[in-house]
Structure formats: C-alpha cells, structure tokens
Enzyme design. Structure first.
Site, PDB file in Angstrom:
ATOM      1  N   SER A 107       0.834  -1.208   0.000  1.00 21.85           N
ATOM      2  CA  SER A 107       0.000   0.000   0.000  1.00 21.85           C
ATOM      3  C   SER A 107       0.867   1.256   0.000  1.00 21.85           C
ATOM      4  CB  SER A 107      -0.899   0.003   1.239  1.00 21.85           C
ATOM      5  OG  SER A 107      -1.586  -1.219   1.331  1.00 21.85           O
TER       6      SER A 107
HETATM    7  C1  SAM Z   1      -3.123  -4.596   0.272  1.00 24.46           C
HETATM    8  S1  SAM Z   1      -2.531  -6.206   0.479  1.00 24.46           S
HETATM    9  C2  SAM Z   1      -1.752  -6.116   2.072  1.00 24.46           C
HETATM   10  C3  SAM Z   1      -0.559  -5.234   2.160  1.00 24.46           C
HETATM   11  C4  SAM Z   1       0.414  -5.660   3.247  1.00 24.46           C
HETATM   12  N1  SAM Z   1      -0.078  -5.426   4.583  1.00 24.46           N
HETATM   13  C5  SAM Z   1       1.808  -5.109   3.060  1.00 24.46           C
HETATM   14  O1  SAM Z   1       2.398  -4.578   4.001  1.00 24.46           O
HETATM   15  O2  SAM Z   1       2.353  -5.250   1.962  1.00 24.46           O
HETATM   16  C6  SAM Z   1      -3.978  -7.143   0.866  1.00 24.46           C
HETATM   17  C7  SAM Z   1      -3.710  -8.579   1.173  1.00 24.46           C
HETATM   18  O3  SAM Z   1      -4.877  -9.136   1.756  1.00 24.46           O
HETATM   19  C8  SAM Z   1      -4.877 -10.502   1.435  1.00 24.46           C
HETATM   20  N2  SAM Z   1      -6.201 -11.084   1.701  1.00 24.46           N
HETATM   21  C9  SAM Z   1      -7.330 -11.028   0.943  1.00 24.46           C
HETATM   22  N3  SAM Z   1      -8.317 -11.747   1.520  1.00 24.46           N
HETATM   23  C10 SAM Z   1      -7.810 -12.267   2.672  1.00 24.46           C
HETATM   24  C11 SAM Z   1      -8.321 -13.107   3.697  1.00 24.46           C
HETATM   25  N4  SAM Z   1      -9.570 -13.588   3.646  1.00 24.46           N
HETATM   26  N5  SAM Z   1      -7.514 -13.434   4.723  1.00 24.46           N
HETATM   27  C12 SAM Z   1      -6.225 -12.986   4.778  1.00 24.46           C
HETATM   28  N6  SAM Z   1      -5.675 -12.213   3.823  1.00 24.46           N
HETATM   29  C13 SAM Z   1      -6.451 -11.842   2.786  1.00 24.46           C
HETATM   30  C14 SAM Z   1      -4.455 -10.532  -0.017  1.00 24.46           C
HETATM   31  O4  SAM Z   1      -3.984 -11.818  -0.396  1.00 24.46           O
HETATM   32  C15 SAM Z   1      -3.381  -9.437  -0.033  1.00 24.46           C
HETATM   33  O5  SAM Z   1      -2.106  -9.996   0.100  1.00 24.46           O
END
Ligand code: SAM
Length: 392
Positions: A107
């Site tokens: 992000s």
């Molecule tokens: C915007 S990214 C996160 C950015 C991260 N915190 C970083 O520092 O790079 C969103 C993440 O949420 C994960 N995600 C989506 N649905 C999810 C779920 N049900 N449980 C856990 N993670 C999930 C996606 O795979 C993705 O990697």
C-alpha cells in the site's frame, strides 16, 4: 550515490528519494515521531519483488517495473508514495504485463503510516494483522512492538504468505506469518491488543472482537456493497468483550478480502426486455453525484449503485437490490434540471435514495467522520451518527 544492485553498479540516488519521502510523510502528518525509527530501520524496498507494478491512482493504470532491467526506476518507485501491485488475479496471472485485477500489493506508504498512527501501537503490544502482502507492514509493526511484543500476520494466499515470511526472515524481523483465511483470526495467540486489516471488508467477523483484549483496538477498512468507497473503522472493544465500536477515521481504498469482493450484478436478471415499459416512472431533481458515495451506501442498505459512463451528454445511474430483483434507473441529461426515473420490484429503490438524501440534508450533510460502526455478538453491524446510541 553509487551502489551495486543485483550485480550492476548504478547511481540510485536512493538516499535522496527516501529522505524526500520521509520528509513528505512527516510534513503531511502521516509519519508520526514514534514511527520514525521503524521507517528508518524497516525499508520498503527489502519487501518488494524484482518485477512489480506501481499503480497510478489518477489514471487507474499500472506499469511494469523490472529491477533487473531498470534498477533506477525500480528504486525510485520503491521510495515513492505510491501503491505497488505485487500480484494479479489471485496468482493465476503469468508474465510481466499487468493482469486483470490486482490481488496483492504494497500500500501507499502515506496510508500505511496514517493507519499505523490510528492503530496507536506501542511497545509490548500483541498485534494481529490480516493481509500479510509483502510483509512490510508486519515488519514495521514487529519493530515497533519490540521484543516484549508479538506480531501475527495472516494471508489467504499461500504464495503471498511464503514471500512475506521470507522477506521478514531476511530482514531479521520477528513476525509469525500464517497462510489462512483472516476472517477466522488466529485464536491460538489471542488476546491481541491491536487487530489491523489491510484488505477491505463488508462484514467484520465477531471472531476478531472475541480475540481482542478488552479496550483493544480493531482497525478495518470497511465499506458497503453500494459502491467501492471505503473508510477505516476504528473500533474499541468493550470491557465486557461483547461488542466493539468506534468512528470512521479516514477515507481509504483497499483491495477487498477475497470472499467479500463486489460482484457485478447481472443487469438482465433485474431488467428483462420491456421491463422499462412496465416500471413506475417519476422525475427527480437530485443530481448523479447526490446518490453516489460512501455515506449514501451507509443510508441505503442492501443495494448496489452503478453509474454508466456519460455518452452524448446522457448518463444513467442504476440501483440494484441485493436481496431481491428490485431496480431503479435515473437518466441524467446535460443541461436538464430533472432526470426521469424508472423503478420496479418489491422495493422502490429510487424513493429510498430520495428519502436518504433528504434525511442527510436535514442532519446538516454529515461527512463520513460523523458516522461510526458497532459490531455485536453474532457479527451484526450497526451504523450510527455522532453517538453509538443514534443507530440509523
Ligand atoms: C493490500 S494487500 C496487504 C498489504 C500488506 N499489509 C503489506 O504490508 O504489503 C492485501 C492482502 O490481503 C490478502 N487477503 C485477501 N483476503 C484475505 C483473507 N480472507 N484473509 C487474509 N488475507 C487476505 C491478499 O492476499 C493481499 O495480500
């Protein structure tokens, strides 16, 4: 500045870009003094893959940047305040061109730090993060909580979780990375002082409230199915642990939790041929902008809003019911003060939108910051205005 990247010696100018980013984030208020040490120690570039896709928020386009081909550009983007896509199409996408829809990213640093400020994390805290992604946010958290605290981060995608785990290990940061559905939380390490989601939700699981300590904070990008707009809900867990409540703190835009993505409505299932001829008709003086956005989604529940592209000075705005096949459309024409409305089905969706808008005007046109959310046992969500007692 000259340093080797992947065997090549290049002038990266990295120090200056990182310094400029640091200054800009401090200046905007998102990078608070208590996070400076983590910003300096936990570098974003250590968590990014060689091939990545910086995303331009204005054009909505992503471009490919390959570190081995263009280390200058790669480093510049890594040190800039822009979101960077790191996975497309839940990992099904192959090749270096951008895929169809992004499914993991790093992000915008400004957003990362303003959310961390909202989360109010301190040394010794036990933190659960939903959405490991690159692992950078978990690394920042691990640095902040120190050896007396702990960080658990979970990602639904196995490859993403592995890459995040590996990046954290290389950086020497102690965060436990798990491949699992974050909706379930991780009760084995509960209670948590802080829970943060870095993917957007429509329904907040009560499991997170149960796994948080009384007085603990849960920070969640949240929105309705009305449209893509979101805001972070900053919930504090009640002393009896039976609810969590708090205001919306900032407008954000996250990729959705996998199971809670917006599903495009099948128009034909709502509006079969000749349905327009049988629909109720009326006129509205509302404008297309009046019926869009986050706040309207709080007021008109169980409905989706879709605005067509403007064509020849004409723009249709559709509403679809989520629990039945009610629909409404208003067609706005340039220069016309009134738009013609058609609506049909068990609900009169346009009338609901008109009533919601009228209520909103009478309340002094409140922005998202005057609204808040309470999650109670069973996962039911109540939206309120100004006070948790003023439930909509
Ligand atoms: C915007 S990214 C996160 C950015 C991260 N915190 C970083 O520092 O790079 C969103 C993440 O949420 C994960 N995600 C989506 N649905 C999810 C779920 N049900 N449980 C856990 N993670 C999930 C996606 O795979 C993705 O990697």
């Amino acid at each position: 500045m000259t340093r080797p990247i992947d065997g090549q010696t290049v002038d990266t100018d990295r120090g200056a870009d990182r310094e400029a980013l640091r200054r800009a984030l401090v200046g905007s208020g998102s990078l608070r003094p208590e996070w400076l040490a983590a910003f300096d120690a936990v570098r974003r570039d250590a968590f990014l893959p060689d091939v990545m896709w910086p995303h331009d928020m204005d054009t909505g386009r992503s471009r490919t940047v390959d570190r081995t081909r263009d280390p200058h550009a790669w480093q510049k983007y890594a040190d800039s305040n822009c979101p960077i896509v790191t996975q497309w199409d839940d990992g099904a996408h192959r090749g270096t061109e951008p895929g169809r829809s992004f499914s993991s990213s790093s992000s915008m640093p400004g957003l990362v730090f303003s959310m961390l400020a909202d989360l109010d994390v301190g040394e010794g805290h036990r933190v659960l993060e939903i959405g490991t992604g690159t692992g950078w946010n978990a690394g920042l958290l691990a640095h902040r909580v120190g050896p007396a605290g702990s960080v658990v981060t979970v990602d639904v995608d196995g490859a993403v979780a592995s890459a995040g785990r590996e990046a954290l290990r290389r950086a020497g940061l102690a965060a436990r990375v798990l491949h699992r559905d974050g909706f379930l939380g991780f009760p084995e390490r509960a209670p948590y002082d802080r829970v943060i989601a870095t993917c957007g939700l429509r329904t907040i699981p009560f499991a997170w409230v149960e796994q948080a300590a009384p007085g603990g904070v849960i920070l969640v990008p949240w929105g309705t199915y009305y449209g893509p707009e979101e805001a972070t809900a900053r919930l504090v867990v009640a002393e009896d642990g039976r609810s969590a409540s708090g205001p919306f703190t900032q407008a954000v835009g996250f990729m959705r939790m996998r199971a809670q993505r917006l599903v495009r409505r099948q128009h034909a299932a709502y509006v079969p041929p000749r349905a327009m001829d049988r629909a109720d008709t009326s006129f509205t003086t509302l404008q297309a902008e009046d019926v869009a956005g986050f706040v309207m989604g709080l007021l008109v529940r169980d409905a989706t809003h879709v605005a067509d592209r403007e064509r020849d000075g004409r723009r249709a705005v559709w509403l679809y019911g989520l629990s039945d096949t009610s629909w409404a459309v208003a067609v706005f024409r340039e220069g016309c003060e009134e738009a013609k409305v058609h609506q049909a089905g068990p609900r009169r969706l346009w009338d609901e939108v008109e009533a919601a808008h009228e209520w909103w005007r009478a309340e002094g046109r409140p922005g998202f910051g005057r609204f808040g959310l309470t999650v109670v046992e069973g996962g039911r969500t109540a939206i309120w205005l100004d006070e948790p007692d003023r439930v909509l």
